[in-house]
Design an enzyme around this catalytic site. Structure first.
Site, PDB file in Angstrom:
ATOM      1  CB  SER A 165      -0.868   0.002   1.264  1.00 51.39           C
ATOM      2  OG  SER A 165      -1.570   1.215   1.384  1.00 51.39           O
TER       3      SER A 165
ATOM      4  CE1 TYR B  64      -4.095  -2.340   5.375  1.00 48.15           C
ATOM      5  CE2 TYR B  64      -3.122  -0.219   4.831  1.00 48.15           C
ATOM      6  CZ  TYR B  64      -3.770  -1.374   4.443  1.00 48.15           C
ATOM      7  OH  TYR B  64      -4.079  -1.574   3.120  1.00 48.15           O
TER       8      TYR B  64
HETATM    9  N1  LIG Z   1      -8.929  -0.643  -1.100  1.00 46.11           N
HETATM   10  C1  LIG Z   1      -7.925   0.176  -0.845  1.00 46.11           C
HETATM   11  O1  LIG Z   1      -8.110   1.415  -0.777  1.00 46.11           O
HETATM   12  C2  LIG Z   1      -6.533  -0.383  -0.676  1.00 46.11           C
HETATM   13  C3  LIG Z   1      -5.453   0.515  -0.695  1.00 46.11           C
HETATM   14  C4  LIG Z   1      -4.166   0.030  -0.558  1.00 46.11           C
HETATM   15  C5  LIG Z   1      -3.951  -1.330  -0.412  1.00 46.11           C
HETATM   16  N2  LIG Z   1      -5.008  -2.176  -0.370  1.00 46.11           N
HETATM   17  C6  LIG Z   1      -4.731  -3.606  -0.201  1.00 46.11           C
HETATM   18  O2  LIG Z   1      -5.285  -4.321  -1.279  1.00 46.11           O
HETATM   19  C7  LIG Z   1      -5.510  -5.675  -0.872  1.00 46.11           C
HETATM   20  C8  LIG Z   1      -6.876  -6.111  -1.342  1.00 46.11           C
HETATM   21  O3  LIG Z   1      -7.858  -5.365  -0.632  1.00 46.11           O
HETATM   22  P1  LIG Z   1      -9.183  -4.833  -1.341  1.00 46.11           P
HETATM   23  O4  LIG Z   1      -9.102  -3.364  -1.425  1.00 46.11           O
HETATM   24  O5  LIG Z   1      -9.481  -5.609  -2.580  1.00 46.11           O
HETATM   25  O6  LIG Z   1     -10.238  -5.157  -0.181  1.00 46.11           O
HETATM   26  P2  LIG Z   1     -11.465  -6.187  -0.159  1.00 46.11           P
HETATM   27  O7  LIG Z   1     -12.381  -5.933  -1.291  1.00 46.11           O
HETATM   28  O8  LIG Z   1     -12.018  -6.085   1.233  1.00 46.11           O
HETATM   29  O9  LIG Z   1     -10.772  -7.595  -0.380  1.00 46.11           O
HETATM   30  C9  LIG Z   1      -9.961  -8.144   0.616  1.00 46.11           C
HETATM   31  C10 LIG Z   1      -9.585  -9.555   0.234  1.00 46.11           C
HETATM   32  O10 LIG Z   1      -8.807 -10.112   1.312  1.00 46.11           O
HETATM   33  C11 LIG Z   1      -9.413 -11.334   1.693  1.00 46.11           C
HETATM   34  N3  LIG Z   1      -9.308 -11.516   3.148  1.00 46.11           N
HETATM   35  C12 LIG Z   1      -9.595 -10.614   4.103  1.00 46.11           C
HETATM   36  N4  LIG Z   1      -9.401 -11.161   5.320  1.00 46.11           N
HETATM   37  C13 LIG Z   1      -8.980 -12.426   5.128  1.00 46.11           C
HETATM   38  C14 LIG Z   1      -8.616 -13.498   5.991  1.00 46.11           C
HETATM   39  N5  LIG Z   1      -8.663 -13.367   7.323  1.00 46.11           N
HETATM   40  N6  LIG Z   1      -8.232 -14.663   5.445  1.00 46.11           N
HETATM   41  C15 LIG Z   1      -8.189 -14.807   4.089  1.00 46.11           C
HETATM   42  N7  LIG Z   1      -8.534 -13.839   3.225  1.00 46.11           N
HETATM   43  C16 LIG Z   1      -8.914 -12.664   3.728  1.00 46.11           C
HETATM   44  C17 LIG Z   1     -10.875 -11.216   1.317  1.00 46.11           C
HETATM   45  O11 LIG Z   1     -11.419 -12.485   1.173  1.00 46.11           O
HETATM   46  P3  LIG Z   1     -13.008 -12.732   1.445  1.00 46.11           P
HETATM   47  O12 LIG Z   1     -13.707 -11.969   0.375  1.00 46.11           O
HETATM   48  O13 LIG Z   1     -13.130 -14.198   1.350  1.00 46.11           O
HETATM   49  O14 LIG Z   1     -13.274 -12.178   2.809  1.00 46.11           O
HETATM   50  C18 LIG Z   1     -10.789 -10.454   0.018  1.00 46.11           C
HETATM   51  O15 LIG Z   1     -10.518 -11.338  -1.047  1.00 46.11           O
HETATM   52  C19 LIG Z   1      -5.319  -5.692   0.639  1.00 46.11           C
HETATM   53  O16 LIG Z   1      -4.060  -6.259   0.944  1.00 46.11           O
HETATM   54  C20 LIG Z   1      -5.354  -4.231   1.040  1.00 46.11           C
HETATM   55  O17 LIG Z   1      -4.587  -3.977   2.203  1.00 46.11           O
HETATM   56  C21 LIG Z   1      -6.293  -1.739  -0.508  1.00 46.11           C
END
Ligand SMILES: NC(=O)c1ccc[n+]([C@@H]2O[C@H](COP(=O)([O-])OP(=O)(O)OC[C@H]3O[C@@H](n4cnc5c(N)ncnc54)[C@H](OP(=O)(O)O)[C@@H]3O)[C@@H](O)[C@H]2O)c1
Length: 194
Positions: free
Chosen positions: A58, A72
């Site tokens: 991130s 985080y």
């Molecule tokens: N969205 C943002 O603004 C942002 C910014 C910077 C970085 N990121 C990073 O991008 C990555 C993806 O996040 P996203 O934005 O796509 O969020 P998201 O839509 O909430 O997706 C999160 C993913 O992580 C999985 N996950 C969460 N908790 C878990 C656990 N305990 N065990 C196994 N799988 C788990 C979820 O699986 P399930 O659907 O099965 O729960 C889902 O596939 C993350 O690493 C996040 O830190 C996001």
């Protein structure tokens, strides 16, 4: 051939506001699991002379830690450093490793962390679509970029913080966090159940 360590979530609130098992789970998902998966899959990649590992970190991993979501930024900074070392160790073996560093991205992330109301007040230009982040990330790992920050604005933010003296950077983060907490109308949100 391709490992994408993407799973992640945020734990809102201050460090003391969550019980230890919640922090331990967070470290398992954001640090231990990606590290172990890389360790298990790397030998096969090296043997075949081809592999790609994307660690979804991130922009937060490049900035000072914020109050709230205490682990985080630290976890994402770990993924960036881990990716750098792993990339340098393996680039001669046909294995590319990239730390992908998105900023605000439309997904379910902020619904899960309970921060949707707060972050929806961020200007639209701060946000990117997930498919753009993915396309750019896959291109970056193919090119052999070791760290890739999505979006010009996010790259500018990273550069700004790198140029600032540490004290000024921390003061800026503290000021902005205070403003967001006032906007949210809550000081230390309790972590939601998953
Ligand atoms: N969205 C943002 O603004 C942002 C910014 C910077 C970085 N990121 C990073 O991008 C990555 C993806 O996040 P996203 O934005 O796509 O969020 P998201 O839509 O909430 O997706 C999160 C993913 O992580 C999985 N996950 C969460 N908790 C878990 C656990 N305990 N065990 C196994 N799988 C788990 C979820 O699986 P399930 O659907 O099965 O729960 C889902 O596939 C993350 O690493 C996040 O830190 C996001």
């Amino acid at each position: 051939d391709l490992l994408i360590n993407n799973a992640g979530y945020g734990v809102p609130g201050t460090f003391d506001a969550s019980p230890w098992p919640r922090h331990a789970d967070f470290i398992q998902v954001l640090i231990t699991a990606p590290t172990e998966l890389a360790h298990r899959l790397l030998p096969g990649m090296r043997a075949r002379g081809h592999g790609r590992i994307v660690n979804v970190a991130s922009l937060a991993g490049h900035l000072p830690g914020t109050p709230g979501h205490t682990l985080y930024a630290a976890a994402k900074a770990y993924l960036i450093k881990f990716s750098q070392s792993l990339a340098l160790e393996n680039r001669r073996h046909g294995v590319h490793v990239t730390a992908l560093c998105p900023g605000f991205t439309y997904s379910e992330f902020h619904d899960v962390s309970g921060a949707r109301a707060l972050v929806s007040k961020m200007p639209a230009r701060m946000w990117m679509h997930a498919d753009t982040v993915v396309t750019q990330g896959l291109a970056a790992v193919e090119r052999g970029d070791i760290v890739y920050i999505n979006g010009r604005l996010n790259r500018a933010i990273k550069t700004l913080f790198k140029l600032l003296p540490d004290r000024a950077a921390l003061a800026l983060i503290a000021r902005r966090s205070r403003r967001f907490r006032v906007m949210q109308g809550a000081g230390t949100g309790k972590a939601p159940e998953r």
